[in-house]
Design a protein around this motif. Structure first.
Motif, PDB file in Angstrom:
ATOM      1  N   LEU A  67       0.832  -1.208   0.000  1.00  0.00           N
ATOM      2  CA  LEU A  67       0.000   0.000   0.000  1.00  0.00           C
ATOM      3  C   LEU A  67       0.862   1.252   0.000  1.00  0.00           C
ATOM      4  N   SER A  68       1.875   1.278   0.858  1.00  0.00           N
ATOM      5  CA  SER A  68       2.760   2.435   0.939  1.00  0.00           C
ATOM      6  C   SER A  68       3.468   2.676  -0.382  1.00  0.00           C
ATOM      7  N   SER A  69       3.923   1.614  -1.012  1.00  0.00           N
ATOM      8  CA  SER A  69       4.640   1.751  -2.277  1.00  0.00           C
ATOM      9  C   SER A  69       3.730   2.269  -3.386  1.00  0.00           C
ATOM     10  N   LEU A  70       2.526   1.707  -3.476  1.00  0.00           N
ATOM     11  CA  LEU A  70       1.616   2.101  -4.544  1.00  0.00           C
ATOM     12  C   LEU A  70       1.214   3.569  -4.434  1.00  0.00           C
ATOM     13  N   VAL A  71       0.944   4.025  -3.213  1.00  0.00           N
ATOM     14  CA  VAL A  71       0.457   5.388  -3.035  1.00  0.00           C
ATOM     15  C   VAL A  71       1.602   6.395  -2.991  1.00  0.00           C
ATOM     16  N   ALA A  72       2.646   6.092  -2.193  1.00  0.00           N
ATOM     17  CA  ALA A  72       3.713   7.069  -1.961  1.00  0.00           C
ATOM     18  C   ALA A  72       4.767   7.088  -3.060  1.00  0.00           C
ATOM     19  N   ILE A  73       4.881   6.001  -3.825  1.00  0.00           N
ATOM     20  CA  ILE A  73       5.914   5.955  -4.866  1.00  0.00           C
ATOM     21  C   ILE A  73       5.295   5.923  -6.259  1.00  0.00           C
ATOM     22  N   VAL A  74       4.462   4.931  -6.519  1.00  0.00           N
ATOM     23  CA  VAL A  74       3.909   4.764  -7.872  1.00  0.00           C
ATOM     24  C   VAL A  74       3.061   5.965  -8.277  1.00  0.00           C
ATOM     25  N   ILE A  75       2.289   6.512  -7.324  1.00  0.00           N
ATOM     26  CA  ILE A  75       1.436   7.663  -7.633  1.00  0.00           C
ATOM     27  C   ILE A  75       2.113   8.981  -7.277  1.00  0.00           C
ATOM     28  N   ALA A  76       2.615   9.087  -6.040  1.00  0.00           N
ATOM     29  CA  ALA A  76       3.115  10.378  -5.555  1.00  0.00           C
ATOM     30  C   ALA A  76       4.436  10.794  -6.206  1.00  0.00           C
ATOM     31  N   ASP A  77       5.351   9.858  -6.437  1.00  0.00           N
ATOM     32  CA  ASP A  77       6.659  10.234  -6.980  1.00  0.00           C
ATOM     33  C   ASP A  77       6.558  10.832  -8.381  1.00  0.00           C
ATOM     34  N   GLY A 162      -0.056  21.876 -12.081  1.00  0.00           N
ATOM     35  CA  GLY A 162       1.119  21.719 -11.230  1.00  0.00           C
ATOM     36  C   GLY A 162       0.762  21.722  -9.752  1.00  0.00           C
ATOM     37  N   VAL A 163      -0.149  22.611  -9.359  1.00  0.00           N
ATOM     38  CA  VAL A 163      -0.575  22.671  -7.955  1.00  0.00           C
ATOM     39  C   VAL A 163      -1.276  21.382  -7.549  1.00  0.00           C
ATOM     40  N   LEU A 164      -2.189  20.900  -8.386  1.00  0.00           N
ATOM     41  CA  LEU A 164      -2.921  19.678  -8.060  1.00  0.00           C
ATOM     42  C   LEU A 164      -1.989  18.475  -7.976  1.00  0.00           C
ATOM     43  N   LEU A 165      -1.003  18.412  -8.849  1.00  0.00           N
ATOM     44  CA  LEU A 165      -0.046  17.306  -8.807  1.00  0.00           C
ATOM     45  C   LEU A 165       0.790  17.353  -7.534  1.00  0.00           C
ATOM     46  N   ALA A 166       1.190  18.549  -7.110  1.00  0.00           N
ATOM     47  CA  ALA A 166       1.957  18.683  -5.878  1.00  0.00           C
ATOM     48  C   ALA A 166       1.119  18.305  -4.658  1.00  0.00           C
ATOM     49  N   VAL A 167      -0.158  18.686  -4.654  1.00  0.00           N
ATOM     50  CA  VAL A 167      -1.055  18.300  -3.559  1.00  0.00           C
ATOM     51  C   VAL A 167      -1.226  16.782  -3.532  1.00  0.00           C
ATOM     52  N   LEU A 168      -1.392  16.180  -4.697  1.00  0.00           N
ATOM     53  CA  LEU A 168      -1.508  14.721  -4.779  1.00  0.00           C
ATOM     54  C   LEU A 168      -0.255  14.054  -4.238  1.00  0.00           C
ATOM     55  N   ALA A 169       0.915  14.599  -4.576  1.00  0.00           N
ATOM     56  CA  ALA A 169       2.168  14.040  -4.071  1.00  0.00           C
ATOM     57  C   ALA A 169       2.241  14.147  -2.553  1.00  0.00           C
ATOM     58  N   ALA A 170       1.791  15.279  -2.006  1.00  0.00           N
ATOM     59  CA  ALA A 170       1.806  15.472  -0.552  1.00  0.00           C
ATOM     60  C   ALA A 170       0.889  14.480   0.143  1.00  0.00           C
ATOM     61  N   PHE A 171      -0.297  14.294  -0.404  1.00  0.00           N
ATOM     62  CA  PHE A 171      -1.247  13.359   0.210  1.00  0.00           C
ATOM     63  C   PHE A 171      -0.717  11.920   0.107  1.00  0.00           C
ATOM     64  N   GLY A 172      -0.123  11.587  -1.037  1.00  0.00           N
ATOM     65  CA  GLY A 172       0.447  10.250  -1.194  1.00  0.00           C
ATOM     66  C   GLY A 172       1.580   9.997  -0.216  1.00  0.00           C
ATOM     67  N   GLN A 173       2.418  11.015  -0.001  1.00  0.00           N
ATOM     68  CA  GLN A 173       3.501  10.894   0.971  1.00  0.00           C
ATOM     69  C   GLN A 173       2.939  10.664   2.371  1.00  0.00           C
ATOM     70  N   ALA A 174       1.866  11.372   2.724  1.00  0.00           N
ATOM     71  CA  ALA A 174       1.253  11.216   4.044  1.00  0.00           C
ATOM     72  C   ALA A 174       0.704   9.808   4.231  1.00  0.00           C
ATOM     73  N   VAL A 175       0.014   9.305   3.219  1.00  0.00           N
ATOM     74  CA  VAL A 175      -0.527   7.947   3.304  1.00  0.00           C
ATOM     75  C   VAL A 175       0.605   6.922   3.389  1.00  0.00           C
ATOM     76  N   GLY A 176       1.685   7.176   2.646  1.00  0.00           N
ATOM     77  CA  GLY A 176       2.824   6.270   2.690  1.00  0.00           C
ATOM     78  C   GLY A 176       3.461   6.211   4.064  1.00  0.00           C
ATOM     79  N   ILE A 177       3.626   7.385   4.705  1.00  0.00           N
ATOM     80  CA  ILE A 177       4.193   7.432   6.054  1.00  0.00           C
ATOM     81  C   ILE A 177       3.270   6.727   7.038  1.00  0.00           C
ATOM     82  N   LEU A 178       1.968   7.011   6.923  1.00  0.00           N
ATOM     83  CA  LEU A 178       0.989   6.398   7.821  1.00  0.00           C
ATOM     84  C   LEU A 178       1.007   4.875   7.699  1.00  0.00           C
TER      85      LEU A 178
END
Length: 302
Positions: A67-77, A162-178
């Motif tokens: 889950l962390s990889s899919l959200v924080a890396i595959v999507i957020a990165d 660009g703003v929406l992509l950065a917000v998506l990356a931030a949310f993905g990073q948060a889910v990955g950490i969680l």
């Protein structure tokens, strides 16, 4: 342990600068993510093998690692790389710092984590200092067009995408950490955990790449040696060193505190940009950095 999260912020800041300079040379955000994860997996697999702690991972860890990889890396990165390409490293870093309040809210809602009043004040000061520092982080150049053409770090006009992509990356990073917090409470080897996360991302990103013939019918576009070396350097600094330190931090501190400290990358990137581009920083940037340091001190105050 919180100092490891603080170290993560400096690693992410430096890696962000490197990514901004190579994203176009590699072939775009998705291509950069593919090569970053492949190189990162190889590095981490070697480290985990040398340390010899693959056995610290268990089957119970797999779902959360995936889950962390899919959200924080595959999507957020890729979203983060695309944001850097569209609105620049500085503004993307500012928006990416939203991962801290996202993570704090998710930690409260999902894990039931609570913060002491001093920690809430510290998180607020850090977030406010980041916003102030980055919001006034650079002096506008005299000739915007010349600056835009002369440096990949030059300020560019904001775009909704660009703003929406950065917000998506931030949310993905948060889910990955969680997602990784319960895993790291079992004290597995951080190199093994990060290698497993990278492996999932490698499989998904490269499978997606090969699923569309138009992207590979002319063969895999291997970056030039110099570009590949810079990508490898960024991977080692930002992913191998930075994210491994974050995994260690999660073993001894809450998701909110760890994510807040690691989100100081936008402040750390300001002097790096100054050294890299020669553009002087506005005085407001240093005031914001001072507020962030005060917030960090409050986080450690008991």
């Amino acid at each position: 342990m919180a100092f490891f999260a603080l170290g993560t912020s400096f690693c992410i800041a430096l890696a962000t600068l490197i990514s901004a300079e190579v994203v176009k040379s590699v072939g775009g955000p998705m291509a950069l993510s593919r090569w970053r994860m492949l190189i990162g997996f190889l590095m981490l697999a070697v480290l985990a093998t040398v340390v010899g702690n693959w056995g610290s991972l268990s089957a119970d860890h797999v779902p959360l690692i995936v889950l962390s990889s899919l959200v924080a890396i595959v999507i957020a990165d890729p979203a983060l790389n695309a944001g850097i390409a569209l609105i620049g490293a500085r503004r993307t870093g500012l928006i990416f710092s939203l991962s801290a309040p996202f993570a704090a809210a998710l930690g409260f809602l999902v894990l039931g984590e609570t913060l002491r009043p001093s920690q809430l004040i510290g998180c607020a000061l850090v977030a406010g200092g980041i916003a102030f520092a980055v919001g006034f982080g650079r002096r506008p150049p005299a000739d915007q067009d010349a600056a835009r053409n002369s440096s990949v770090h030059a300020e560019v006009r904001l775009s909704a995408a660009g703003v929406l992509l950065a917000v998506l990356a931030a949310f993905g990073q948060a889910v990955g950490i969680l997602s990784m917090r319960p895993v790291m409470l079992d004290n597995p080897d951080p190199f093994a955990v990060m290698a497993a996360r990278a492996l999932v991302a490698v499989v998904v990103l490269w499978a997606y790449h090969f699923a569309f013939p138009g992207t590979w019918k002319n063969g895999i576009a291997i970056p030039e040696r110099r570009v590949l070396a810079r990508v490898s350097l960024g991977v080692f600094i930002g992913y191998v060193a930075g994210m491994s330190m974050l995994m260690v931090a999660l073993t001894g501190t809450s998701v909110a505190v760890a994510s807040t400290l690691s989100s100081m990358a936008p402040v750390a990137i300001l002097p790096m940009l100054w050294l890299r581009t020669g553009t002087r920083l506005a005085w407001q940037a240093w005031c914001g950095a001072f507020v962030t340091v005060v917030g960090t001190a409050v986080l450690f105050w008991r």
